[in-house]
Design a protein around this motif. Structure first.
Motif, short mmCIF file in Angstrom:
data_model
loop_
_atom_site.label_atom_id
_atom_site.label_comp_id
_atom_site.label_asym_id
_atom_site.label_seq_id
_atom_site.Cartn_x
_atom_site.Cartn_y
_atom_site.Cartn_z
N GLY A 21 0.80 -1.22 0.00
CA GLY A 21 0.00 0.00 0.00
C GLY A 21 0.83 1.27 0.00
N SER A 22 2.09 1.17 0.38
CA SER A 22 2.94 2.36 0.38
C SER A 22 3.58 2.60 -0.98
CB SER A 22 4.03 2.21 1.46
OG SER A 22 3.40 2.11 2.73
N SER B 65 6.53 4.23 4.51
CA SER B 65 6.25 2.98 5.21
C SER B 65 5.44 3.28 6.46
CB SER B 65 7.57 2.30 5.60
OG SER B 65 7.30 1.14 6.35
N THR C 80 4.80 1.35 8.93
CA THR C 80 5.43 0.83 10.15
C THR C 80 6.90 1.23 10.28
OG1 THR C 80 6.01 -1.13 8.89
CG2 THR C 80 3.98 -1.23 10.18
N PHE C 81 7.54 1.52 9.18
CA PHE C 81 8.98 1.75 9.13
C PHE C 81 9.76 0.54 9.66
CE2 PHE C 81 11.92 5.23 8.05
CZ PHE C 81 11.09 6.00 7.26
N THR D 171 9.43 -2.41 7.51
CA THR D 171 9.31 -3.35 6.39
C THR D 171 10.69 -3.62 5.77
OG1 THR D 171 7.09 -2.55 6.03
CG2 THR D 171 8.09 -3.73 4.19
N GLY E 80 -2.83 0.24 5.10
CA GLY E 80 -1.83 0.43 4.05
C GLY E 80 -2.47 0.54 2.67
N ARG E 81 -3.39 -0.37 2.35
CA ARG E 81 -3.97 -0.39 1.00
C ARG E 81 -4.98 0.72 0.79
NH1 ARG E 81 -4.80 -4.73 4.07
NH2 ARG E 81 -6.88 -5.44 4.66
N GLN F 26 -4.15 -5.94 -4.48
CA GLN F 26 -3.93 -5.77 -3.05
C GLN F 26 -5.22 -5.34 -2.35
OE1 GLN F 26 -1.75 -2.47 -1.41
NE2 GLN F 26 -1.23 -3.57 0.45
N GLU G 218 -6.03 -8.65 -0.35
CA GLU G 218 -5.52 -8.51 1.02
C GLU G 218 -6.70 -8.21 1.97
OE1 GLU G 218 -1.24 -7.16 2.17
OE2 GLU G 218 -2.47 -5.38 2.39
N LYS H 38 6.75 -13.70 6.45
CA LYS H 38 7.77 -12.73 6.90
C LYS H 38 8.62 -13.33 8.01
CE LYS H 38 5.00 -8.54 6.10
NZ LYS H 38 4.33 -7.41 6.72
O1 F6P Z 1 2.96 -7.12 4.10
C1 F6P Z 1 1.76 -6.49 3.89
C2 F6P Z 1 1.81 -5.04 4.27
O2 F6P Z 1 1.74 -4.90 5.63
C3 F6P Z 1 0.72 -4.26 3.57
O3 F6P Z 1 -0.49 -4.37 4.19
C4 F6P Z 1 1.31 -2.90 3.54
O4 F6P Z 1 0.65 -2.09 2.61
C5 F6P Z 1 2.73 -3.21 3.16
O5 F6P Z 1 3.01 -4.42 3.84
C6 F6P Z 1 3.76 -2.17 3.49
O6 F6P Z 1 3.81 -1.89 4.85
P1 F6P Z 1 4.51 -0.59 5.40
O7 F6P Z 1 3.79 0.58 4.82
O8 F6P Z 1 4.39 -0.66 6.88
O9 F6P Z 1 5.95 -0.61 4.95
#
Ligand code: F6P
Length: 531
Positions: free
Chosen positions: A158-159, A209, A211-212, A214, A272-273, A354, A358, A500
């Motif tokens: 989604g990012s 991101s 979550t920062f 990924t 995210g999406r 997605q 998702e 993951k």
């Molecule tokens: O792995 C799936 C996911 O969590 C998605 O839902 C999200 O869009 C993507 O990874 C990226 O996550 P982030 O924006 O935290 O890097």
């Protein structure tokens, strides 16, 4: 809320629809037009420059009524209100789902008791405007004082998918001298080849991101940082004007070294999406200009209004959701094809994958019990006419039922009338051919087209920020309605976690690999031997 006890397969309307599938198999869609000369009028809708003709579906009035009954037996109406009002409908994460608030207006938010949120959203929108204006006007300078000419959005899922799709679709409006690039995959070839063609002095990297944390995005960011370090002799490139962070976890971005003043934030209640409407849309505003980004939001807002206030039988996302479910659950259709007849919309099917898969690729209902029917379809597609010369064979004569959404654009200044007419004629011909079919001589069964294959035709007045915003919101809400019908949580994505965790285990030198299966262990040994 009804959510706890409701199971769609136990409703009266489900049973009624089951019975109707038997009689409907004798029905030919093409014959329904003669039986009712107002079918097209009845089976079409328009909102925000987006017209939907759903008349070429395996649906008569009995089915239509039964599908609407199915909806009224579901928790849809309460869930829709709960979403717009900011209740925690993402139950496994205890979060509200408020991407609609990002494109709402003051009055609508106040009516929902969300005025405080409105203030925060406005502040972030201002931030997008300031930063994008500064970059577009040449006032955002790299460490050596030169203007930014290239922006790389580093993000995945989604990012990445939403902003990438919008920038491509609306490239007619792209800034002439500030180019946006998108790097998502961790395949090093992509970041390396992207950096290779750019000048570090005039390049800006946006780490997008939520979550920062990924893995792919952080590794790509590291590679970009090393590139700046090497070419510009910067000790900590993250802490310079070459990096912007967009995130809902600012503490993680700061830990990496991104300057607080270069951070744009959003909130955990933006999935995210669903995040292209938030600061994740910064690359859109840079490419198209903030005013056009606002128009994108306005188009989505118009679709939100329509979705929230139109009666079910006149409600575009609702109708599309019911039709999709009809094929998934009553005709065993495994997939849904989406074919834009517009090359600039080439990323749209990937973006929808997605959004839909998702969201609705789920096995359990809100109460944790197993669903008793099929849920989200496999979404796929590519642009027409290209697809006609590859997979359309299967659509016309294959053994699967594949409902299709055809998407066309009426006015296209980027094309020329001779090309555009051919393009749209092809789209309409394919939709008609799928429905009509064609009998063949007995001696030539391979020439037989069974027909009666359903499709929607979506015609956009033009491909503008406004209509594209409306189209995206249309699909977002379609997916939401289906989630309500199946009683699943469309807003979490636990299914992506296991892979993951396993990837981390395979990567870690310390982890115990003895419990891995033989296949994975042997393959891993082959990989390790070559690196
Ligand atoms: O792995 C799936 C996911 O969590 C998605 O839902 C999200 O869009 C993507 O990874 C990226 O996550 P982030 O924006 O935290 O890097």
């Amino acid at each position: 809320m009804k959510v706890e006890k409701y199971d769609i397969t136990a409703t009266d309307s489900w049973s009624a629809l089951k019975k109707l599938t038997r009689s409907i198999s004798e029905l030919r869609i093409s014959e329904l037009y003669a039986a009712d000369n107002s079918r097209v009028e009845k089976y079409s809708l328009k909102c925000a420059g987006v017209y939907l003709d759903f008349s070429k579906n395996l649906v008569d009035e009995n089915v239509r009524r039964a599908l609407l009954d199915l909806l009224s037996e579901s928790p849809f109406e309460e869930q829709r209100e709960a979403m717009f009002r900011g209740y925690a409908i993402n139950t496994t994460e205890q979060r509200p789902v408020l991407h609609t608030a990002l494109r709402s207006d003051k009055q609508m938010l106040a009516d929902d008791g969300l005025e405080n949120l409105g203030t925060q959203i406005e502040a972030q929108k201002q931030h997008i405007k300031e930063v994008s204006d500064k970059i577009r006007s040449g006032n955002w300078r790299g460490s050596s004082g030169r203007q930014v000419t290239d922006v790389i959005n580093l993000g995945i899922g989604g990012s990445d998918l939403g902003p990438r799709m919008v920038c491509e679709a609306l490239k007619e409006f792209a800034h002439p001298s500030v180019r946006c690039h998108f790097v998502s995959n961790v395949d090093g070839e992509l970041i390396n080849s992207t950096l290779k063609k750019l000048d570090p002095e005039t390049t800006l990297v946006i780490i997008s991101s939520k979550t920062f944390t990924t893995q792919e995005t952080l590794l790509n960011a590291n590679t970009a940082a090393a590139w700046f370090r090497e070419h510009l002799s910067l000790e900590n490139p993250y802490a310079t004007s070459h990096f912007i962070g967009v995130t809902a976890s600012p503490e993680n971005a700061i830990k990496l070294g991104v300057l607080e003043e270069n951070l744009l934030e959003f909130w955990d209640w933006v999935g995210g999406r669903y995040s292209l409407w938030s600061t994740i849309g910064l690359s859109i505003a840079i490419s198209l200009g903030y005013e056009r980004f606002e128009k994108l939001l306005n188009g989505a807002r118009e679709m939100d209004r329509h979705f929230r206030s139109s009666p079910a039988d006149q409600n575009m996302p609702v109708i599309m959701a019911l039709l999709g479910l009809w094929y998934t659950d009553f005709f065993d259709a495994e997939s849904q094809a989406v074919i834009p007849y517009c090359q600039r919309m080439v990323e749209f099917p990937t973006y929808l994958q997605q959004l839909d898969m998702e969201s609705n690729g789920k096995l359990v209902m809100h109460d944790g019990s197993a669903v008793n029917c099929k849920t989200g379809p496999i979404v796929w597609g590519q642009t027409g006419t290209n697809g006609q010369h590859s997979f359309f064979q299967l659509l016309h004569q294959g053994s699967h039922m594949v409902p299709v959404d055809f998407i066309g654009v009426l006015k296209d200044k980027m094309s020329s009338p001779d090309h555009h007419r051919v393009l749209l004629a092809n789209m309409l011909a394919q939709s008609a051919a799928l429905m009509q079919g064609k009998q063949a001589e007995e001696s030539e069964p391979y020439r037989h087209y069974p027909g009666n294959r359903p499709s929607n035709v979506i015609l956009m007045d033009e491909l503008s920020p406004y209509t594209l915003g409306a189209l995206i919101a249309l699909y977002e809400h379609k997916v939401f309605v289906q989630g309500c019908l199946w009683n699943i949580n469309s807003f979490d994505q636990w299914g992506v976690e296991l892979g993951k965790v396993l990837a981390d285990k395979l990567l870690s030198e310390e982890s115990d690999k003895s419990d891995l299966d033989d296949s994975t262990r042997t393959l891993l040994a082959a990989v390790d031997a070559t690196l």
